[in-house]
Design a protein around this motif. Structure first.
Motif, short mmCIF file in Angstrom:
data_model
loop_
_atom_site.label_atom_id
_atom_site.label_comp_id
_atom_site.label_asym_id
_atom_site.label_seq_id
_atom_site.Cartn_x
_atom_site.Cartn_y
_atom_site.Cartn_z
N LYS A 135 0.83 -1.21 0.00
CA LYS A 135 0.00 0.00 0.00
C LYS A 135 0.86 1.26 0.00
O LYS A 135 0.34 2.38 0.08
CB LYS A 135 -0.92 0.02 1.24
N GLY A 136 2.18 1.09 -0.02
CA GLY A 136 3.08 2.25 -0.01
C GLY A 136 3.09 2.97 1.33
O GLY A 136 3.33 4.17 1.41
N LEU A 137 2.80 2.22 2.41
CA LEU A 137 2.67 2.86 3.73
C LEU A 137 3.86 2.62 4.66
O LEU A 137 3.84 3.07 5.80
CB LEU A 137 1.39 2.36 4.42
N MET A 138 4.88 1.89 4.19
CA MET A 138 6.02 1.63 5.08
C MET A 138 6.80 2.92 5.35
O MET A 138 7.14 3.64 4.42
CB MET A 138 6.98 0.62 4.43
N PRO A 139 7.06 3.21 6.62
CA PRO A 139 7.88 4.39 6.93
C PRO A 139 9.27 4.23 6.31
O PRO A 139 9.78 3.11 6.19
CB PRO A 139 7.98 4.37 8.46
N ASN A 140 9.88 5.36 5.92
CA ASN A 140 11.15 5.31 5.22
C ASN A 140 11.99 6.53 5.59
O ASN A 140 11.49 7.65 5.55
CB ASN A 140 10.86 5.29 3.70
N PRO A 141 13.26 6.30 5.97
CA PRO A 141 14.09 7.44 6.38
C PRO A 141 14.21 8.51 5.28
O PRO A 141 14.22 9.70 5.57
CB PRO A 141 15.47 6.81 6.67
N LYS A 142 14.27 8.08 4.00
CA LYS A 142 14.42 9.04 2.90
C LYS A 142 13.22 9.96 2.79
O LYS A 142 13.32 11.08 2.30
CB LYS A 142 14.59 8.29 1.58
N ALA A 143 12.06 9.46 3.21
CA ALA A 143 10.86 10.29 3.13
C ALA A 143 10.63 11.06 4.43
O ALA A 143 9.64 11.76 4.59
CB ALA A 143 9.65 9.41 2.81
#
Length: 231
Positions: A135-143
């Motif tokens: 779902k594109g919901l994983m937290p990500n340091p780049k974002a």
């Protein structure tokens, strides 16, 4: 060929589809060609001259649009102790820890649009990778969504921060506002996005960076920007 509705066909006659426009002109056309009864989202579709299969040509990041997206974004924060209170005080819609895992995994609870996590919670969040990832919901340091500064993360998201990333066809799809925004607001938002994507250009990218850049409302025809002017 998909059959287009009468309104779409009428709207498409209002401009020259073979033309490429500058940002302000394109925004004006998108507003003029929007015919739906609801407040349509204005989207940017950007095809880039990179190959996302190579790690050094991945384009991913986030940018705060000066006028937001016009959409109310619901934020879930995974955190511990004081950070839970801090997240809620900053305006997060939900905050918590392990107890949220079964709720999402087993009960299919997805009443949120963006997930933020403190680094010490990534082990827990990782267990949800299979459901959050697609779902594109994983937290990500780049974002900026994996951080100890949950106040800034929540504030930025609520202010209109959007994430951009390449899809498999090397295209970035992002919302840049609503049709009800003024032309100035939409133009500002699009220019802010262009600046961020231009800055994200990988050193290893060869040839023309912007292959095509189209603006469109949800139901309206696509209007092409003059990509030669973007670099």
């Amino acid at each position: 060929m998909m059959k287009r509705g009468k309104k779409y066909v009428e709207a498409a006659k209002l401009y020259d589809k073979t033309q490429q426009y500058d940002v302000a002109e394109a925004v004006g056309i998108v507003k003029k060609t929007s015919t739906a009864k609801f407040d349509e989202t204005v989207e940017a579709h950007i095809r880039l001259g990179v190959d996302g299969r190579h790690a050094d040509q991945q384009i991913r990041g986030a940018v705060v649009l000066p006028h937001g997206t016009g959409k109310k974004v619901r934020v879930l924060v995974f955190a511990k102790g004081d950070k839970v209170d801090e997240a809620l005080a900053a305006g997060a819609d939900y905050a918590g820890g392990e107890e949220l895992v079964p709720k999402i995994q087993n009960d299919g609870w997805f009443e949120f649009d963006v997930v933020v996590a403190t680094p010490d919670m990534m082990g827990v969040v990782g267990r949800l990778g299979r459901v959050l990832g697609p779902k594109g919901l994983m937290p990500n340091p780049k974002a900026g969504t994996v951080t100890m500064d949950v106040t800034k993360a929540v504030n930025d998201i609520k202010a209109g921060k959007i994430e951009y990333r390449l899809d498999k066809a090397n295209i970035v799809h992002v919302p840049v506002g609503k049709v009800s925004f003024t032309e100035e607001q939409l133009t500002d938002n699009v220019n802010t996005l262009i600046a961020a994507i231009t800055k994200a250009k990988p050193a290893s990218a060869k040839g023309q960076y912007y292959r095509s850049f189209t603006l469109a409302s949800t139901m309206g025809p696509g209007v092409k920007l003059n990509v030669a002017k973007l670099v």
